[in-house]
Design a protein around this motif. Structure first.
Motif, PDB file in Angstrom:
ATOM      1  N   PRO A  21      -9.429   8.497  15.228  1.00 11.94           N
ATOM      2  CA  PRO A  21      -9.507   7.475  14.179  1.00 11.94           C
ATOM      3  C   PRO A  21     -10.119   6.150  14.618  1.00 11.94           C
ATOM      4  N   GLU A  22      -9.980   5.794  15.899  1.00 13.99           N
ATOM      5  CA  GLU A  22     -10.578   4.507  16.348  1.00 13.99           C
ATOM      6  C   GLU A  22     -12.092   4.543  16.238  1.00 13.99           C
ATOM      7  N   LYS A  23     -12.660   5.744  16.232  1.00 12.29           N
ATOM      8  CA  LYS A  23     -14.120   5.883  16.119  1.00 12.29           C
ATOM      9  C   LYS A  23     -14.503   6.596  14.829  1.00 12.29           C
ATOM     10  N   LYS A  24     -13.706   6.402  13.796  1.00 15.35           N
ATOM     11  CA  LYS A  24     -13.988   7.053  12.506  1.00 15.35           C
ATOM     12  C   LYS A  24     -14.148   8.561  12.661  1.00 15.35           C
ATOM     13  N   ASN A  25     -13.299   9.112  13.522  1.00 16.01           N
ATOM     14  CA  ASN A  25     -13.294  10.561  13.777  1.00 16.01           C
ATOM     15  C   ASN A  25     -14.636  11.084  14.301  1.00 16.01           C
ATOM     16  N   ALA A  26     -15.383  10.228  14.997  1.00 18.88           N
ATOM     17  CA  ALA A  26     -16.612  10.700  15.660  1.00 18.88           C
ATOM     18  C   ALA A  26     -16.217  11.831  16.614  1.00 18.88           C
ATOM     19  N   ILE A  27     -17.102  12.808  16.710  1.00 21.01           N
ATOM     20  CA  ILE A  27     -16.745  14.056  17.411  1.00 21.01           C
ATOM     21  C   ILE A  27     -17.248  14.001  18.857  1.00 21.01           C
ATOM     22  N   ALA A  62     -15.864  12.626   9.415  1.00 14.94           N
ATOM     23  CA  ALA A  62     -16.349  12.384  10.780  1.00 14.94           C
ATOM     24  C   ALA A  62     -17.626  11.559  10.694  1.00 14.94           C
ATOM     25  N   ALA A  63     -17.677  10.475  11.505  1.00 16.85           N
ATOM     26  CA  ALA A  63     -18.879   9.618  11.524  1.00 16.85           C
ATOM     27  C   ALA A  63     -19.905  10.186  12.503  1.00 16.85           C
ATOM     28  N   GLY A  64     -20.006  11.510  12.544  1.00 17.58           N
ATOM     29  CA  GLY A  64     -21.011  12.153  13.391  1.00 17.58           C
ATOM     30  C   GLY A  64     -20.489  12.428  14.787  1.00 17.58           C
ATOM     31  N   ALA A  65     -21.422  12.809  15.633  1.00 19.67           N
ATOM     32  CA  ALA A  65     -21.066  13.029  17.037  1.00 19.67           C
ATOM     33  C   ALA A  65     -20.771  11.672  17.677  1.00 19.67           C
ATOM     34  N   ASP A  66     -20.016  11.686  18.772  1.00 18.28           N
ATOM     35  CA  ASP A  66     -19.639  10.443  19.454  1.00 18.28           C
ATOM     36  C   ASP A  66     -20.843   9.897  20.234  1.00 18.28           C
ATOM     37  N   ILE A  67     -21.446   8.852  19.655  1.00 15.46           N
ATOM     38  CA  ILE A  67     -22.699   8.315  20.217  1.00 15.46           C
ATOM     39  C   ILE A  67     -22.466   7.710  21.604  1.00 15.46           C
ATOM     40  N   SER A  68     -21.247   7.266  21.866  1.00 17.11           N
ATOM     41  CA  SER A  68     -20.982   6.633  23.168  1.00 17.11           C
ATOM     42  C   SER A  68     -21.141   7.628  24.321  1.00 17.11           C
ATOM     43  N   GLN A  69     -21.162   8.915  24.012  1.00 17.56           N
ATOM     44  CA  GLN A  69     -21.326   9.928  25.069  1.00 17.56           C
ATOM     45  C   GLN A  69     -22.782  10.379  25.222  1.00 17.56           C
ATOM     46  N   PHE A  70     -23.677   9.895  24.346  1.00 22.02           N
ATOM     47  CA  PHE A  70     -25.047  10.431  24.334  1.00 22.02           C
ATOM     48  C   PHE A  70     -25.802  10.165  25.632  1.00 22.02           C
ATOM     49  N   GLU A  71     -25.653   8.931  26.149  1.00 21.66           N
ATOM     50  CA  GLU A  71     -26.439   8.581  27.337  1.00 21.66           C
ATOM     51  C   GLU A  71     -26.121   9.539  28.488  1.00 21.66           C
ATOM     52  N   GLY A 107     -14.114   9.499   2.776  1.00 20.77           N
ATOM     53  CA  GLY A 107     -14.874   8.475   3.497  1.00 20.77           C
ATOM     54  C   GLY A 107     -16.178   8.977   4.114  1.00 20.77           C
ATOM     55  N   PHE A 108     -16.445   8.538   5.352  1.00 18.25           N
ATOM     56  CA  PHE A 108     -17.740   8.841   5.979  1.00 18.25           C
ATOM     57  C   PHE A 108     -17.853  10.306   6.415  1.00 18.25           C
ATOM     58  N   CYS A 109     -18.995  10.882   6.088  1.00 18.96           N
ATOM     59  CA  CYS A 109     -19.328  12.221   6.580  1.00 18.96           C
ATOM     60  C   CYS A 109     -20.786  12.128   7.009  1.00 18.96           C
ATOM     61  N   LEU A 110     -21.003  11.940   8.293  1.00 13.27           N
ATOM     62  CA  LEU A 110     -22.344  11.578   8.775  1.00 13.27           C
ATOM     63  C   LEU A 110     -22.785  12.508   9.902  1.00 13.27           C
ATOM     64  N   GLY A 111     -24.093  12.699   9.990  1.00 10.97           N
ATOM     65  CA  GLY A 111     -24.685  13.421  11.115  1.00 10.97           C
ATOM     66  C   GLY A 111     -23.980  14.736  11.417  1.00 10.97           C
ATOM     67  N   GLY A 112     -23.388  14.822  12.604  1.00 11.02           N
ATOM     68  CA  GLY A 112     -22.671  16.040  12.995  1.00 11.02           C
ATOM     69  C   GLY A 112     -21.522  16.369  12.057  1.00 11.02           C
ATOM     70  N   VAL A 133     -27.498  11.651   7.123  1.00  7.51           N
ATOM     71  CA  VAL A 133     -27.928  12.295   8.365  1.00  7.51           C
ATOM     72  C   VAL A 133     -28.839  11.293   9.075  1.00  7.51           C
ATOM     73  N   PRO A 134     -28.245  10.363   9.844  1.00  9.94           N
ATOM     74  CA  PRO A 134     -29.028   9.242  10.389  1.00  9.94           C
ATOM     75  C   PRO A 134     -29.705   9.525  11.725  1.00  9.94           C
ATOM     76  N   ALA A 135     -30.112  10.783  11.956  1.00  9.66           N
ATOM     77  CA  ALA A 135     -30.745  11.137  13.239  1.00  9.66           C
ATOM     78  C   ALA A 135     -31.955  10.244  13.522  1.00  9.66           C
TER      79      ALA A 135
HETATM   80  N1  COA Z   1     -19.852   7.448  17.712  1.00 13.10           N
HETATM   81  C1  COA Z   1     -19.119   6.594  18.460  1.00 13.10           C
HETATM   82  N2  COA Z   1     -18.420   5.588  17.940  1.00 13.10           N
HETATM   83  C2  COA Z   1     -18.468   5.427  16.606  1.00 13.10           C
HETATM   84  C3  COA Z   1     -19.212   6.285  15.775  1.00 13.10           C
HETATM   85  C4  COA Z   1     -19.920   7.338  16.391  1.00 13.10           C
HETATM   86  N3  COA Z   1     -20.642   8.231  15.682  1.00 13.10           N
HETATM   87  N4  COA Z   1     -19.068   5.878  14.511  1.00 13.10           N
HETATM   88  C5  COA Z   1     -18.263   4.818  14.533  1.00 13.10           C
HETATM   89  N5  COA Z   1     -17.903   4.536  15.800  1.00 13.10           N
HETATM   90  C6  COA Z   1     -17.026   3.447  16.262  1.00 13.10           C
HETATM   91  C7  COA Z   1     -17.711   2.100  16.186  1.00 13.10           C
HETATM   92  O1  COA Z   1     -18.533   1.908  17.332  1.00 13.10           O
HETATM   93  C8  COA Z   1     -16.530   1.170  16.144  1.00 13.10           C
HETATM   94  O2  COA Z   1     -16.011   1.050  17.455  1.00 13.10           O
HETATM   95  P1  COA Z   1     -15.406  -0.382  17.937  1.00 13.10           P
HETATM   96  O3  COA Z   1     -14.215  -0.619  17.058  1.00 13.10           O
HETATM   97  O4  COA Z   1     -15.036  -0.127  19.358  1.00 13.10           O
HETATM   98  O5  COA Z   1     -16.499  -1.382  17.738  1.00 13.10           O
HETATM   99  C9  COA Z   1     -15.500   1.965  15.340  1.00 13.10           C
HETATM  100  O6  COA Z   1     -15.944   3.324  15.371  1.00 13.10           O
HETATM  101  C10 COA Z   1     -15.425   1.552  13.882  1.00 13.10           C
HETATM  102  O7  COA Z   1     -16.743   1.569  13.360  1.00 13.10           O
HETATM  103  P2  COA Z   1     -17.432   0.298  12.640  1.00 13.10           P
HETATM  104  O8  COA Z   1     -18.907   0.455  12.753  1.00 13.10           O
HETATM  105  O9  COA Z   1     -16.830  -0.976  13.140  1.00 13.10           O
HETATM  106  O10 COA Z   1     -16.923   0.554  11.158  1.00 13.10           O
HETATM  107  P3  COA Z   1     -17.722   0.305   9.817  1.00 13.10           P
HETATM  108  O11 COA Z   1     -16.769   0.648   8.727  1.00 13.10           O
HETATM  109  O12 COA Z   1     -18.358  -1.036   9.789  1.00 13.10           O
HETATM  110  O13 COA Z   1     -18.915   1.394   9.823  1.00 13.10           O
HETATM  111  C11 COA Z   1     -19.909   3.572  10.134  1.00 13.10           C
HETATM  112  C12 COA Z   1     -18.611   2.756   9.900  1.00 13.10           C
HETATM  113  C13 COA Z   1     -19.452   5.013  10.281  1.00 13.10           C
HETATM  114  C14 COA Z   1     -20.832   3.446   8.940  1.00 13.10           C
HETATM  115  C15 COA Z   1     -20.623   3.053  11.394  1.00 13.10           C
HETATM  116  O14 COA Z   1     -19.685   3.017  12.455  1.00 13.10           O
HETATM  117  C16 COA Z   1     -21.758   3.946  11.827  1.00 13.10           C
HETATM  118  O15 COA Z   1     -22.862   3.817  11.308  1.00 13.10           O
HETATM  119  N6  COA Z   1     -21.499   4.863  12.790  1.00 13.10           N
HETATM  120  C17 COA Z   1     -22.516   5.693  13.390  1.00 13.10           C
HETATM  121  C18 COA Z   1     -22.934   6.783  12.439  1.00 13.10           C
HETATM  122  C19 COA Z   1     -23.989   7.669  13.025  1.00 13.10           C
HETATM  123  O16 COA Z   1     -25.091   7.269  13.351  1.00 13.10           O
HETATM  124  N7  COA Z   1     -23.626   8.959  13.141  1.00 13.10           N
HETATM  125  C20 COA Z   1     -24.501   9.970  13.560  1.00 13.10           C
HETATM  126  C21 COA Z   1     -24.218  10.374  14.951  1.00 13.10           C
HETATM  127  S1  COA Z   1     -25.154  11.841  15.322  1.00 13.10           S
END
Ligand code: COA
Length: 261
Positions: A21-27, A62-71, A107-112, A133-135
Motif C-alpha cells: 500500500p505504501e507504493k499504491k500496490n506497485a508490484i 496496482a500502480a504497475g511494476a515497482d519502478i524503484s527496482q528497475f535500475e 483506484g489506479f490500475c496502471l502498466g503491469g 499503460v504509461p510505458a
Molecule cells: N513503483 C514504485 N513506487 C510507486 C509506484 C510504482 N509503480 N507507483 C507509486 N509509487 C510510490 C510513489 O513513488 C510514492 O512513494 P513515496 O511516498 O515514497 O513518495 C507512493 O507510491 C505514493 O505515490 P504518489 O505518486 O505520491 O501518489 P499519487 O496519488 O500522487 O499518484 C500514481 C499515484 C499511481 C498516479 C503515481 O504514483 C504514478 O504515476 N505512479 C507510477 C505509475 C507508473 O508509471 N506505472 C507503470 C510502471 S510499469
C-alpha cells in the motif's frame, strides 16, 4: 522485501491481495514471484471454485511494476529479459488457474497492473478506477505478450491510444473499450463482486472449468489448440454426477447441489 501477495480462502473462494500500500500496490519482483506461488496453490486446491484478485485497500489495484527496482532488475542486459520472464510467469500462472478469476479494481490500475488484470477472466471496477499503460513515459516497451493480450481485448486502435499517449482513462471509458466488464459505485464494488462470485460458484464446477478453458483456447490459432483437453473437459461434464443432478433438479424444480464430479 517490498510488498507481498497474500492469499485467503473462504467459502470455496480464493482471495488474492496485492499488498504494497505504501507504493499504491506497485508490484515488486517478490510480488511477481508470490503471484506465481499463490496462483499455483489455488490451481491445485480442488475445493476452490473461484478466485478474486485485488489490491490491498481502496486506492489502487496496482500502480504497475515497482519502478524503484528497475535500475537494478530491469536493465538492458540479460536481466531485463529475466524481469519480463518473471512477470510473464506470474501472468501465465494466473491464466492457468482453472476456475474463474475476477479482477476487482479500485483506484489506479496502471502498466503491469493492467497486464495482470488482463490475465483474469473478468474485470469489475469502481467508478473511481483509472487505467493507463504509461510505458512510453518511462521509455520502456510494454512486454510483447501483454500488448498482444491488450490488442485481443480492446482492439488495435484503443491499444495504440493507450500505449502512444500513456494517458489515464476513467472507468466509463475503460468500459466503452471493453477493458473492463462492469463498473460499480466505489462503495458497492466489493459487495457486487462477492455476490456475483457467490452466484457463479453455485453453478456446476466442471461446466465452469470447461467453459473457461474452451473460451481461452478459442483465442488461439487452430493449430495451437489443445483439442484433446477440450474434448476431455466437455466429456467430463456429460459423464458427471453433476449433469444428472442438474437435470434432476430442473425436472423437480429444485436447486441443484453440484459436487464438481
Ligand atoms: N513503483 C514504485 N513506487 C510507486 C509506484 C510504482 N509503480 N507507483 C507509486 N509509487 C510510490 C510513489 O513513488 C510514492 O512513494 P513515496 O511516498 O515514497 O513518495 C507512493 O507510491 C505514493 O505515490 P504518489 O505518486 O505520491 O501518489 P499519487 O496519488 O500522487 O499518484 C500514481 C499515484 C499511481 C498516479 C503515481 O504514483 C504514478 O504515476 N505512479 C507510477 C505509475 C507508473 O508509471 N506505472 C507503470 C510502471 S510499469
Amino acid at each position: 522485501m517490498s510488498g507481498s501477495v497474500d492469499l485467503a480462502k473462504k467459502d470455496r473462494i480464493a482471495y488474492l491481495y496485492l499488498n504494497n500500500p505504501e507504493k499504491k500496490n506497485a508490484i515488486s519482483t517478490e510480488m511477481w514471484e508470490g503471484l506465481v506461488a499463490k496462483a499455483q496453490e489455488i490451481s491445485t486446491d480442488s475445493n476452490i471454485r473461484a478466485a478474486i484478485l485485488r489490491g490491498h485497500g481502496m486506492s489502487a489495484f496496482a500502480a504497475g511494476a515497482d519502478i524503484s527496482q528497475f535500475e537494478e532488475k530491469r536493465s538492458p542486459s540479460a536481466e531485463g529479459s529475466t524481469y519480463d520472464s518473471l512477470t510473464e510467469a506470474a501472468i501465465a500462472a494466473i491464466k492457468a488457474i482453472p476456475v474463474p478469476v475476477i479482477a476487482l479494481i479500485h483506484g489506479f490500475c496502471l502498466g503491469g497492473g493492467v497486464s495482470l488484470a488482463l490475465a483474469c477472466d473478468l474485470r469489475f471496477c469502481s467508478n473511481d478506477a483509472t487505467f493507463a499503460v504509461p510505458a512510453a513515459k518511462l521509455g520502456i516497451s510494454y512486454p510483447t505478450p501483454a500488448i498482444e493480450r491488450l490488442v485481443k481485448l480492446i482492439g488495435f486502435s484503443n491499444a495504440k491510444y493507450l500505449l502512444f499517449s500513456g494517458k489515464r482513462i476513467g472507468a466509463q471509458s475503460a468500459k466503452e473499450v471493453h477493458l473492463v466488464d462492469k463498473v460499480f459505485k466505489q462503495e458497492e464494488l466489493d459487495e457486487e463482486v462477492e455476490s456475483f462470485v457467490a452466484s457463479l460458484i453455485e453453478n456446476a464446477p466442471l461446466s465452469l472449468r470447461a467453459a473457461k478453458f474452451i473460451i481461452d483456447q478459442s483465442t488461439l490459432e487452430q493449430h495451437e489448440r489443445d483439442l484433446e483437453k477440450i474434448h476431455m473437459l466437455a466429456r467430463a461434464c456429460f459423464e458427471s454426477d453433476d449433469y444428472k443432478e442438474g437435470v434432476r433438479a430442473f425436472m423437480a424444480s429444485e436447486k441443484p447441489n453440484f459436487q464438481g464430479r
